[in-house]
Design a protein around this motif. Structure first.
Motif, PDB file in Angstrom:
ATOM      1  N   LEU A 110       0.830  -1.213   0.000  1.00 13.88           N
ATOM      2  CA  LEU A 110       0.000   0.000   0.000  1.00 13.88           C
ATOM      3  C   LEU A 110       0.859   1.255   0.000  1.00 13.88           C
ATOM      4  CD1 LEU A 110      -2.847  -0.964   2.520  1.00 13.88           C
ATOM      5  CD2 LEU A 110      -3.039  -0.725   0.038  1.00 13.88           C
ATOM      6  N   VAL A 111       1.892   1.264   0.827  1.00 17.86           N
ATOM      7  CA  VAL A 111       2.784   2.427   0.883  1.00 17.86           C
ATOM      8  C   VAL A 111       3.474   2.617  -0.463  1.00 17.86           C
ATOM      9  CG1 VAL A 111       4.843   3.409   1.966  1.00 17.86           C
ATOM     10  CG2 VAL A 111       3.165   2.197   3.372  1.00 17.86           C
ATOM     11  N   ASN A 112       4.015   1.539  -1.014  1.00 19.31           N
ATOM     12  CA  ASN A 112       4.765   1.659  -2.255  1.00 19.31           C
ATOM     13  C   ASN A 112       3.872   1.964  -3.453  1.00 19.31           C
ATOM     14  OD1 ASN A 112       7.353   1.301  -1.197  1.00 19.31           O
ATOM     15  ND2 ASN A 112       7.170  -0.925  -1.222  1.00 19.31           N
ATOM     16  N   GLY A 113       2.579   1.730  -3.309  1.00 24.90           N
ATOM     17  CA  GLY A 113       1.646   2.076  -4.368  1.00 24.90           C
ATOM     18  C   GLY A 113       1.084   3.477  -4.227  1.00 24.90           C
ATOM     19  N   PHE A 114       1.513   4.175  -3.185  1.00 26.04           N
ATOM     20  CA  PHE A 114       0.962   5.506  -2.910  1.00 26.04           C
ATOM     21  C   PHE A 114       1.542   6.570  -3.825  1.00 26.04           C
ATOM     22  CE2 PHE A 114      -2.105   6.417   0.225  1.00 26.04           C
ATOM     23  CZ  PHE A 114      -2.039   7.758   0.542  1.00 26.04           C
ATOM     24  N   GLY A 115       2.754   6.324  -4.324  1.00 26.06           N
ATOM     25  CA  GLY A 115       3.394   7.287  -5.206  1.00 26.06           C
ATOM     26  C   GLY A 115       4.290   8.252  -4.463  1.00 26.06           C
ATOM     27  N   GLN A 116       5.431   8.583  -5.082  1.00 21.46           N
ATOM     28  CA  GLN A 116       6.403   9.570  -4.580  1.00 21.46           C
ATOM     29  C   GLN A 116       7.133   9.133  -3.313  1.00 21.46           C
ATOM     30  OE1 GLN A 116       3.851  13.207  -4.500  1.00 21.46           O
ATOM     31  NE2 GLN A 116       5.183  13.909  -6.161  1.00 21.46           N
ATOM     32  N   MET A 117       7.012   7.870  -2.953  1.00 17.74           N
ATOM     33  CA  MET A 117       7.713   7.362  -1.777  1.00 17.74           C
ATOM     34  C   MET A 117       7.949   5.875  -1.972  1.00 17.74           C
ATOM     35  SD  MET A 117       4.482   7.370   0.892  1.00 17.74           S
ATOM     36  CE  MET A 117       3.896   8.958   0.283  1.00 17.74           C
ATOM     37  N   MET A 118       8.942   5.327  -1.261  1.00 19.87           N
ATOM     38  CA  MET A 118       9.201   3.891  -1.374  1.00 19.87           C
ATOM     39  C   MET A 118       9.845   3.368  -0.100  1.00 19.87           C
ATOM     40  SD  MET A 118      12.727   3.648  -1.546  1.00 19.87           S
ATOM     41  CE  MET A 118      12.971   2.033  -2.224  1.00 19.87           C
ATOM     42  N   ILE A 119       9.548   2.095   0.158  1.00 19.57           N
ATOM     43  CA  ILE A 119      10.204   1.352   1.231  1.00 19.57           C
ATOM     44  C   ILE A 119      10.641   0.027   0.636  1.00 19.57           C
ATOM     45  CG2 ILE A 119       9.976   0.273   3.497  1.00 19.57           C
ATOM     46  CD1 ILE A 119       7.631   2.207   4.043  1.00 19.57           C
ATOM     47  N   ALA A 120      11.929  -0.254   0.685  1.00 20.44           N
ATOM     48  CA  ALA A 120      12.475  -1.522   0.189  1.00 20.44           C
ATOM     49  C   ALA A 120      12.983  -2.324   1.382  1.00 20.44           C
ATOM     50  CB  ALA A 120      13.610  -1.278  -0.806  1.00 20.44           C
ATOM     51  N   THR A 121      12.565  -3.584   1.486  1.00 19.69           N
ATOM     52  CA  THR A 121      12.995  -4.429   2.591  1.00 19.69           C
ATOM     53  C   THR A 121      13.616  -5.714   2.052  1.00 19.69           C
ATOM     54  OG1 THR A 121      11.044  -5.859   2.875  1.00 19.69           O
ATOM     55  CG2 THR A 121      10.913  -3.633   3.797  1.00 19.69           C
ATOM     56  N   ARG A 122      14.350  -6.417   2.902  1.00 25.62           N
ATOM     57  CA  ARG A 122      14.733  -7.779   2.560  1.00 25.62           C
ATOM     58  C   ARG A 122      13.501  -8.656   2.732  1.00 25.62           C
ATOM     59  NH1 ARG A 122      19.686  -8.676   5.840  1.00 25.62           N
ATOM     60  NH2 ARG A 122      19.664 -10.800   5.015  1.00 25.62           N
ATOM     61  N   HIS A 123      13.546  -9.874   2.276  1.00 27.97           N
ATOM     62  CA  HIS A 123      12.380 -10.743   2.357  1.00 27.97           C
ATOM     63  C   HIS A 123      12.026 -11.038   3.811  1.00 27.97           C
ATOM     64  CE1 HIS A 123      11.727 -11.612  -1.853  1.00 27.97           C
ATOM     65  NE2 HIS A 123      13.022 -11.773  -2.016  1.00 27.97           N
ATOM     66  N   LEU A 155      -3.271   5.408   6.768  1.00 26.81           N
ATOM     67  CA  LEU A 155      -3.489   4.148   6.068  1.00 26.81           C
ATOM     68  C   LEU A 155      -2.787   2.989   6.779  1.00 26.81           C
ATOM     69  CD1 LEU A 155      -4.652   2.869   3.394  1.00 26.81           C
ATOM     70  CD2 LEU A 155      -2.376   3.227   2.438  1.00 26.81           C
ATOM     71  N   CYS A 156      -1.598   3.239   7.280  1.00 24.56           N
ATOM     72  CA  CYS A 156      -0.802   2.176   7.891  1.00 24.56           C
ATOM     73  C   CYS A 156      -1.146   1.928   9.351  1.00 24.56           C
ATOM     74  CB  CYS A 156       0.686   2.507   7.770  1.00 24.56           C
ATOM     75  SG  CYS A 156       1.324   2.357   6.103  1.00 24.56           S
ATOM     76  N   GLY A 157      -1.655   2.924  10.033  1.00 26.61           N
ATOM     77  CA  GLY A 157      -1.968   2.745  11.447  1.00 26.61           C
ATOM     78  C   GLY A 157      -0.721   2.812  12.314  1.00 26.61           C
ATOM     79  N   GLU A 158      -0.861   2.403  13.562  1.00 24.73           N
ATOM     80  CA  GLU A 158       0.215   2.559  14.531  1.00 24.73           C
ATOM     81  C   GLU A 158       1.171   1.370  14.570  1.00 24.73           C
ATOM     82  OE1 GLU A 158      -1.412   3.473  18.322  1.00 24.73           O
ATOM     83  OE2 GLU A 158      -2.353   5.350  17.663  1.00 24.73           O
ATOM     84  N   GLU A 159       0.743   0.193  14.128  1.00 28.27           N
ATOM     85  CA  GLU A 159       1.600  -0.991  14.178  1.00 28.27           C
ATOM     86  C   GLU A 159       2.696  -0.899  13.114  1.00 28.27           C
ATOM     87  OE1 GLU A 159       2.754  -4.685  15.779  1.00 28.27           O
ATOM     88  OE2 GLU A 159       1.188  -3.292  16.440  1.00 28.27           O
ATOM     89  N   PRO A 160       3.965  -1.012  13.510  1.00 31.40           N
ATOM     90  CA  PRO A 160       5.045  -0.923  12.517  1.00 31.40           C
ATOM     91  C   PRO A 160       4.935  -2.000  11.438  1.00 31.40           C
ATOM     92  CG  PRO A 160       5.913  -0.723  14.751  1.00 31.40           C
ATOM     93  CD  PRO A 160       4.482  -1.132  14.882  1.00 31.40           C
ATOM     94  N   LEU A 161       5.423  -1.666  10.250  1.00 33.22           N
ATOM     95  CA  LEU A 161       5.383  -2.601   9.132  1.00 33.22           C
ATOM     96  C   LEU A 161       6.368  -3.752   9.306  1.00 33.22           C
ATOM     97  CD1 LEU A 161       5.314  -0.104   6.109  1.00 33.22           C
ATOM     98  CD2 LEU A 161       3.384  -1.207   7.215  1.00 33.22           C
ATOM     99  N   LEU A 162       7.411  -3.535  10.090  1.00 31.79           N
ATOM    100  CA  LEU A 162       8.484  -4.513  10.239  1.00 31.79           C
ATOM    101  C   LEU A 162       8.571  -5.002  11.681  1.00 31.79           C
ATOM    102  CD1 LEU A 162      11.277  -2.649   8.227  1.00 31.79           C
ATOM    103  CD2 LEU A 162       9.425  -4.077   7.353  1.00 31.79           C
ATOM    104  N   LYS A 163       9.109  -6.197  11.828  1.00 34.47           N
ATOM    105  CA  LYS A 163       9.275  -6.783  13.161  1.00 34.47           C
ATOM    106  C   LYS A 163      10.534  -7.638  13.165  1.00 34.47           C
ATOM    107  CE  LYS A 163       5.559  -8.529  14.979  1.00 34.47           C
ATOM    108  NZ  LYS A 163       4.450  -9.478  15.286  1.00 34.47           N
ATOM    109  N   LEU A 164      11.235  -7.637  14.287  1.00 39.49           N
ATOM    110  CA  LEU A 164      12.396  -8.504  14.470  1.00 39.49           C
ATOM    111  C   LEU A 164      12.167  -9.321  15.738  1.00 39.49           C
ATOM    112  CD1 LEU A 164      15.107  -9.367  13.389  1.00 39.49           C
ATOM    113  CD2 LEU A 164      16.177  -7.478  14.622  1.00 39.49           C
ATOM    114  N   MET A 165      11.953 -10.626  15.546  1.00 36.05           N
ATOM    115  CA  MET A 165      11.593 -11.501  16.657  1.00 36.05           C
ATOM    116  C   MET A 165      12.827 -12.255  17.160  1.00 36.05           C
ATOM    117  SD  MET A 165       8.033 -13.110  15.143  1.00 36.05           S
ATOM    118  CE  MET A 165       7.670 -13.993  16.683  1.00 36.05           C
ATOM    119  N   PRO A 166      13.058 -12.265  18.464  1.00 36.74           N
ATOM    120  CA  PRO A 166      14.204 -13.015  18.990  1.00 36.74           C
ATOM    121  C   PRO A 166      13.955 -14.507  18.936  1.00 36.74           C
ATOM    122  CG  PRO A 166      12.869 -12.160  20.794  1.00 36.74           C
ATOM    123  CD  PRO A 166      12.282 -11.596  19.526  1.00 36.74           C
TER     124      PRO A 166
END
Length: 343
Positions: A110-123, A155-166
């Protein structure tokens, strides 16, 4: 901001970083955002191809690329992530610990389809090491509408898009099956492979057992490993095919464990079984023979998630089919584990 000729820019405030590239020497900002242009700067600016410059012009409806990049970073950043300094509208995130990296792919799209902005992550659903780069955020133009950034935040809300689980599980049991191993006709070369792979995630194999093809004995051994010896994970090796003497899937089922899937659309690794035992949902895995000799298999895809206590569903296993054919290539594009790398 406004566009002016570089020769007329003395005293103006730059609204973005200006990069100088000298092959083999440098690729860095020669002037930073906020720099006030001096007379001696003009020849340098012209030498990097800047005949015109964007300089600040008050506009309360717009955000500078660096300020907008901060918003994108905040949409992504979670605990155990370190952010870089903002530079030319870009911020990168890296891991501060070993763990399982997770991505909310739907909201990311959704973010990357918004236009004029991008977020690239590893898989997502992949293991990462401390210091690994996780994501980069970037604003495409030099300035962007405040309203647009506010809309993407909502659109994204408060929960972060990414997570790192121990990684949480620390104690495992390996139960090797097969009359040929039990009787000593051949050496058990499967268990050492599992021990080595588990050690990569800090998991100790505190119980090992070799059994024949008696499903009742295997069932009892699985229960004993969990209930009496405290295993947090059980790996059963051998006996996973459809041959008449291969009874490991039946033995796992007879423990009363919830079978998530027997079979996975991954090669090597089609005859894989995943189950969760008891109220504590201890993962029990039936590992096909390919895990013993192939460098990467279905086991490498599922193991980091299991150890991080990230419950795996049948639907997620089914989705591994796209890309699930390992070709042992040196440049691997498999999205989950890096099949083939290092061959």
């Amino acid at each position: 901001m406004k566009l002016i000729k570089t020769q007329d820019a003395v005293g103006s405030v730059l609204c973005h970083d200006l990069t100088q590239i000298i092959k083999g020497v440098t690729k860095d900002a020669v002037f930073r955002k906020g720099h006030i242009v001096q007379p001696e700067d003009i020849p340098v600016l012209l030498s990097i191809g800047k005949e015109h410059l964007y300089v600040w012009e008050a506009d309360e409806s717009m955000l500078h690329e660096n300020d907008a990049a901060r918003i994108l970073c905040d949409l992504c950043k979670n605990e155990q992530m370190l952010e870089s300094d903002v530079k030319e509208g870009k911020i990168e995130l890296s891991a501060t610990m070993d763990g399982l990296f997770k991505v909310d792919g739907k909201r990311l799209a959704l973010v990357n389809g918004f236009g004029q902005m991008m977020i690239a992550t590893r898989h997502g659903n992949t293991p990462v090491k401390k210091g690994d780069k996780l994501a980069g955020t970037r604003i495409i133009p030099l300035v962007i509408e405040k309203a647009k950034m506010q809309a993407v935040q909502q659109l994204c809300g408060e929960e972060p898009l990414l997570k790192l689980m121990p990684y949480k599980l620390k104690k495992a049991a390996v139960i090797a099956t097969g009359s040929e191993v039990f009787t000593g006709r051949i050496k058990d070369t499967f268990t050492p492979v599992i021990v080595e792979k588990l050690a990569e995630y800090g998991v100790e194999v505190m119980h090992k057992q070799i059994l024949g093809d008696d499903p009742d004995a295997v069932t009892a051994a699985i229960k004993s490993a969990i209930e009496e010896k405290g295993a947090e994970l059980v790996c059963c090796t051998g006996g996973m095919s459809v041959d008449p003497d291969d009874k490991t899937p039946l033995a796992i089922k007879n423990t009363g464990a919830q079978i998530i899937s027997y079979g996975a659309p991954v090669l090597p690794g089609a005859m894989f079984l995943l189950a969760y035992y008891g109220d504590s949902k201890v993962p029990v895995m039936g590992l096909p023979g390919c895990v013993m000799y192939a460098k990467r298999t279905i086991f490498d895809l599922v193991l980091p998630r299991v150890i991080a206590c990230d419950r795996v569903s049948a639907e997620e296993l089914a989705a591994l089919g796209e890309g699930g054919l390992c070709l042992n290539c040196h440049v691997c594009t498999y999205p989950a584990c890096g099949f083939g790398k290092g061959w």
